[in-house]
Design an enzyme around this catalytic site. Structure first.
Site, mmCIF file in Angstrom:
data_model
loop_
_atom_site.group_PDB
_atom_site.id
_atom_site.type_symbol
_atom_site.label_atom_id
_atom_site.label_comp_id
_atom_site.label_asym_id
_atom_site.label_seq_id
_atom_site.Cartn_x
_atom_site.Cartn_y
_atom_site.Cartn_z
ATOM 1 C CE LYS A 22 -6.028 -4.368 -6.127
ATOM 2 N NZ LYS A 22 -6.533 -3.151 -5.561
ATOM 3 C CG ASP A 23 -6.782 0.350 -6.722
ATOM 4 O OD1 ASP A 23 -7.415 -0.374 -7.519
ATOM 5 O OD2 ASP A 23 -6.902 0.280 -5.489
ATOM 6 C CG ASN A 57 -2.063 0.953 1.085
ATOM 7 O OD1 ASN A 57 -2.838 0.864 0.138
ATOM 8 N ND2 ASN A 57 -2.165 1.903 2.015
ATOM 9 C CG ASP A 104 -4.466 4.858 0.526
ATOM 10 O OD1 ASP A 104 -3.764 3.859 0.753
ATOM 11 O OD2 ASP A 104 -5.112 5.003 -0.534
ATOM 12 C CG ASP A 130 -3.108 -0.105 -3.584
ATOM 13 O OD1 ASP A 130 -2.830 0.491 -2.540
ATOM 14 O OD2 ASP A 130 -4.224 -0.015 -4.154
HETATM 15 MG MG MG Z 1 -3.957 1.875 -1.315
#
Ligand code: MG
Length: 219
Positions: free
Chosen positions: A161-162, A129, A145, A149
């Site tokens: 990711k994302d 993360n 955050d 990721d």
């Molecule tokens: Mg994240």
């Protein structure tokens, strides 16, 4: 440097006093553009190890948490992307569903590693993360955050990711173009840390088991 919302009164991690194994602390996360009065996420976790190298905690199955949701308790992930980072949130109480997760926040790194496992307990992979390096106060650890990721399979295959969520967050003004570049560079650095054998990815953590005496922490 990425804008963040870590509490002004917090202290750096990696310096004494350290928490003791088995102690329950809060893992707290706020958006970079968080402002007073807005919700954030609070997750009680149990300390596995805390020292100069970093913080290792256990998120037990069924742990009660506070998370930002849409009014009426709707999951923000159900929103279209162009509204995802523009809609107001309220705080809801939920429970961590699924198997427990070992979470590792190495001191001073802009990412933490979450070890996911299957219902049977076998290791499924590393969720890295991207987030601000943790700071702490008496009750727990704080981070912020960064949307992006990295997922790393047990065999080492890694992917981002994302990326779409990071772009949507930037569109909504949560990150500048420069900050987005910094975050992407940090994702590369995290992948290199994995390849270089960083301690957070050590095999011992993939087979680690919680103390059977540990109960589910209260909120
Ligand atoms: Mg994240």
């Amino acid at each position: 440097m990425v804008r963040h919302s870590l509490p002004a009164g917090s202290r750096a991690a990696g310096e004494p006093p350290f928490w003791r194994t088995g102690e329950v602390i809060r893992w707290q996360e706020r958006a970079p553009d968080w402002q007073p009065g807005r919700p954030w996420s609070v997750t009680p976790v149990r300390v596995v190890r805390d020292d100069a190298e970093g913080l290792v905690v256990w998120l037990a199955p069924g742990t009660p948490r506070l998370v930002p949701v849409l009014p009426g308790g709707v999951d923000p992930r159900s929103l279209p992307l162009d509204r995802l980072f523009r809609s107001p949130r309220e705080q809801a109480r939920v429970s961590w569903r699924g198997p427990g997760v070992l979470m590792i926040a190495p001191t001073g790194t802009p990412w933490s590693v979450w070890l996911f496992r299957s219902e049977s307990g076998s290791f499924r992979g590393w969720y890295v993360n991207l987030e601000e390096a943790h700071r702490r106060d008496a009750a727990g650890t704080w981070t912020c955050d960064h949307e992006l990721d990295v997922w790393i399979e047990p065999d080492g295959a890694a992917r981002l990711k994302d990326e779409i969520e990071l772009a949507a967050a930037a569109d909504a003004g949560r990150f500048t173009a420069e900050e987005t570049e910094v975050i992407r560079a940090r994702a590369d650095a995290a992948r290199k840390a994995y390849a270089a054998g960083h301690w957070a990815f050590a095999r011992t953590w993939t087979v680690w088991r919680p103390d059977p005496q540990w109960t589910v922490p209260a909120l």
